[in-house]
Scaffold this active site. Sequence first.
Site, PDB file in Angstrom:
ATOM      1  N   THR A  85      -9.054  -2.785   0.425  1.00 13.25           N
ATOM      2  CA  THR A  85      -9.797  -3.852   1.126  1.00 13.25           C
ATOM      3  C   THR A  85      -9.583  -3.670   2.621  1.00 13.25           C
ATOM      4  OG1 THR A  85      -7.870  -5.294   0.867  1.00 13.25           O
ATOM      5  CG2 THR A  85      -9.627  -5.510  -0.781  1.00 13.25           C
ATOM      6  N   THR A 120      -5.036  -6.890  -1.798  1.00 11.59           N
ATOM      7  CA  THR A 120      -4.883  -8.039  -0.903  1.00 11.59           C
ATOM      8  C   THR A 120      -6.273  -8.565  -0.553  1.00 11.59           C
ATOM      9  OG1 THR A 120      -2.868  -7.104  -0.011  1.00 11.59           O
ATOM     10  CG2 THR A 120      -3.953  -8.804   1.314  1.00 11.59           C
ATOM     11  N   PHE A 151       3.917  -7.305  -3.406  1.00 13.09           N
ATOM     12  CA  PHE A 151       4.711  -7.417  -2.181  1.00 13.09           C
ATOM     13  C   PHE A 151       5.468  -6.126  -1.918  1.00 13.09           C
ATOM     14  CE2 PHE A 151       3.595 -11.755  -1.805  1.00 13.09           C
ATOM     15  CZ  PHE A 151       3.561 -12.279  -3.105  1.00 13.09           C
ATOM     16  N   LYS A 220      -0.012 -14.320  -0.475  1.00  9.22           N
ATOM     17  CA  LYS A 220       0.051 -12.930   0.026  1.00  9.22           C
ATOM     18  C   LYS A 220      -0.188 -12.880   1.525  1.00  9.22           C
ATOM     19  CE  LYS A 220       0.028  -8.550   0.338  1.00  9.22           C
ATOM     20  NZ  LYS A 220       1.120  -7.639   0.060  1.00  9.22           N
ATOM     21  N   ASN A 224       2.790 -12.045   4.471  1.00 11.99           N
ATOM     22  CA  ASN A 224       2.723 -10.917   5.417  1.00 11.99           C
ATOM     23  C   ASN A 224       2.589 -11.398   6.855  1.00 11.99           C
ATOM     24  OD1 ASN A 224       3.174  -8.867   3.696  1.00 11.99           O
ATOM     25  ND2 ASN A 224       1.116  -7.994   3.769  1.00 11.99           N
ATOM     26  N   GLY A 269      11.203  -3.563  18.274  1.00 13.49           N
ATOM     27  CA  GLY A 269      10.790  -2.171  18.426  1.00 13.49           C
ATOM     28  C   GLY A 269       9.435  -2.087  19.099  1.00 13.49           C
ATOM     29  N   CYS A 276      -0.907  -2.767   6.186  1.00 15.36           N
ATOM     30  CA  CYS A 276      -0.852  -4.161   5.714  1.00 15.36           C
ATOM     31  C   CYS A 276      -0.779  -5.184   6.832  1.00 15.36           C
ATOM     32  CB  CYS A 276       0.310  -4.323   4.742  1.00 15.36           C
ATOM     33  SG  CYS A 276       0.054  -3.398   3.232  1.00 15.36           S
TER      34      CYS A 276
HETATM   35  C1  UDX Z   1       4.505  -4.794   4.150  1.00 12.52           C
HETATM   36  C2  UDX Z   1       5.292  -5.923   3.467  1.00 12.52           C
HETATM   37  O1  UDX Z   1       6.662  -5.799   3.789  1.00 12.52           O
HETATM   38  C3  UDX Z   1       5.105  -5.849   1.968  1.00 12.52           C
HETATM   39  O2  UDX Z   1       5.755  -6.940   1.325  1.00 12.52           O
HETATM   40  C4  UDX Z   1       3.616  -5.922   1.649  1.00 12.52           C
HETATM   41  O3  UDX Z   1       3.401  -5.827   0.294  1.00 12.52           O
HETATM   42  C5  UDX Z   1       2.888  -4.829   2.365  1.00 12.52           C
HETATM   43  O4  UDX Z   1       3.131  -4.891   3.752  1.00 12.52           O
HETATM   44  P1  UDX Z   1       4.845  -2.221   4.616  1.00 12.52           P
HETATM   45  O5  UDX Z   1       3.614  -2.314   5.408  1.00 12.52           O
HETATM   46  O6  UDX Z   1       5.040  -1.104   3.695  1.00 12.52           O
HETATM   47  O7  UDX Z   1       5.046  -3.582   3.765  1.00 12.52           O
HETATM   48  O8  UDX Z   1       6.040  -2.121   5.667  1.00 12.52           O
HETATM   49  P2  UDX Z   1       7.206  -3.032   6.218  1.00 12.52           P
HETATM   50  O9  UDX Z   1       8.492  -2.469   5.789  1.00 12.52           O
HETATM   51  O10 UDX Z   1       6.943  -4.433   5.968  1.00 12.52           O
HETATM   52  O11 UDX Z   1       7.032  -2.739   7.784  1.00 12.52           O
HETATM   53  C6  UDX Z   1       5.839  -3.081   8.411  1.00 12.52           C
HETATM   54  C7  UDX Z   1       5.925  -2.730   9.890  1.00 12.52           C
HETATM   55  O12 UDX Z   1       6.808  -3.628  10.546  1.00 12.52           O
HETATM   56  C8  UDX Z   1       6.448  -1.324  10.161  1.00 12.52           C
HETATM   57  O13 UDX Z   1       5.718  -0.752  11.214  1.00 12.52           O
HETATM   58  C9  UDX Z   1       7.890  -1.568  10.587  1.00 12.52           C
HETATM   59  O14 UDX Z   1       8.349  -0.570  11.485  1.00 12.52           O
HETATM   60  C10 UDX Z   1       7.766  -2.912  11.309  1.00 12.52           C
HETATM   61  N1  UDX Z   1       9.011  -3.696  11.321  1.00 12.52           N
HETATM   62  C11 UDX Z   1       9.537  -4.117  10.138  1.00 12.52           C
HETATM   63  C12 UDX Z   1       9.584  -4.025  12.552  1.00 12.52           C
HETATM   64  O15 UDX Z   1       9.110  -3.646  13.615  1.00 12.52           O
HETATM   65  N2  UDX Z   1      10.719  -4.802  12.546  1.00 12.52           N
HETATM   66  C13 UDX Z   1      11.282  -5.251  11.393  1.00 12.52           C
HETATM   67  O16 UDX Z   1      12.304  -5.942  11.465  1.00 12.52           O
HETATM   68  C14 UDX Z   1      10.683  -4.894  10.133  1.00 12.52           C
END
Ligand code: UDX
Length: 473
Positions: A85, A120, A151, A220, A224, A269, A276
């Site tokens: 999506t 999603t 998730f 959801k 996020n 960062g 997502c």
């Molecule tokens: C996310 C959600 O965590 C997950 O539950 C959902 O199903 C899909 O989207 P994902 O996109 O795989 O998962 O990555 P995630 O680990 O959540 O990190 C997302 C982004 O946030 C990354 O770019 C990561 O570097 C950044 N991030 C994450 C930060 O900058 N700081 C943090 O503390 C955590």
Amino acid sequence: MKISVIGAGYVGLTTAACLAQIGHEVFCSESDLDKLTKLQGGGMPIFEPHLEEVIKAVRKAERLRFGSTDEAIAWGDAIFICVGTPPLPNGDADLHAIEAVARSIAKRASGYRLIIEKSTVPVQTGAQLRKHLSVHSTNGLRYDVASNPEFLREGTSVEDFLHPDRIVIGVDSPRAADMLREIYEPITKQEFVCPIHSDCPKRKAPIFLATDTNSAELIKHASNSFLAMKISFINMVANLCEVVGADVTKVAEGMGLDPRIGAAFLNPGIGFGGFCFPKDVQAFIRIAEKSGCDFSLLKEVEKINQRRVEHFVEQVRNELWVLRGKKIAVWGLAFKPNTDDVRFAPSIALVKSLVDEGANVRAYDPEAMGKAKSVLPNITYCSNPYEAAEGADALLIVTEWDEFRNVDWERLRSTVERPLILDGRNALNAAEAASHGFHYFSVGRPPVLPGQAGSAAIGASAFVGADIRKESF
Ligand code: UDX
């Protein structure tokens, strides 16, 4: 149970493999013929820890097959819709793939089916699905539509699927609820052969939350968006720390000790990326807008995130002055470690901005270079981090891969032209960097310069009040 999974992306492939792992007979379909042929041939279209082994094992046990959508529709009593999506230009989620699958199911399926949206989707998609299926049903289909948001995180998707914190279902019939309870029973009881942990300790059973479809769909997007908000919040705090000479790591630690806040997702960062968070925040803003709600809070979350890369590039300019002709080493291209995914990765905007200013970028990533080449053609891809750092005027840490944390400092020191590190993920050890002669700049923490290794070890707070920047190189 005989289960079909339509769509073999991150969500579909993990769902299909793990449902087969816990004992179901699964048929997974993919409309992208190249990807389907690869999967049928035992290949993997994505890098995801543990997933390849699981798929190999369940295919050998004949509990997982790959094929066409029509075959999948004919197979499962329960059909999980896991198609993409992606975002439309206006930020809405593009639902045409979901609609196309619904139409095929309506035309081809007969008898009772439980149709489960796992992609999603915006709130009320389930209601649209129900209507669409009844309008287009021509083959005696009887059905229920349910929502079952996932998730899972890239890089830990198999673990997240098999050991979730919660399983959320949105249903409008007891039959649908019972079928989903049966599907997930091995996970709610944590009774399955775990492909990750040989001595998989009896874990806390996940919460099984049953609600209505609209609420499940909203859980959801809200989850996020909340996590993205937490990241933007700590990134703003990091900016403040840089100005007042505080240490955001300590601030986050202090905040996170309050269980109402929690330490997770307080790592500052260069911004959140991936397929997502950026699109789900946008979609949620649009969903709210269409319902007459101005979700200005999330608009700020998005703006803060979009400014992260520019803030980081400004720090690079502060140290390098003119970027034209400078050799800049970039460690990490994936949007986060343990994945080869560069979709909406901060590295893309960062590298483009450096190249636009005439910098000569040499990059290395353990997994994502293949996928990065199509979006970042004008840079040098290197076979290891040290090759990327050769003759570098600055080294930028963009993804916090473990490989970078275990850096060989001596080797790095002898490779770079200028011992200057800008760590966009606070991944490296500041004291070690300084003790090896590097000027080390990071996010939300005072810089650590050679000769300050000792004080770096005791924590940046020792610097409070001292205007360290004047001393930078
Ligand atoms: C996310 C959600 O965590 C997950 O539950 C959902 O199903 C899909 O989207 P994902 O996109 O795989 O998962 O990555 P995630 O680990 O959540 O990190 C997302 C982004 O946030 C990354 O770019 C990561 O570097 C950044 N991030 C994450 C930060 O900058 N700081 C943090 O503390 C955590």
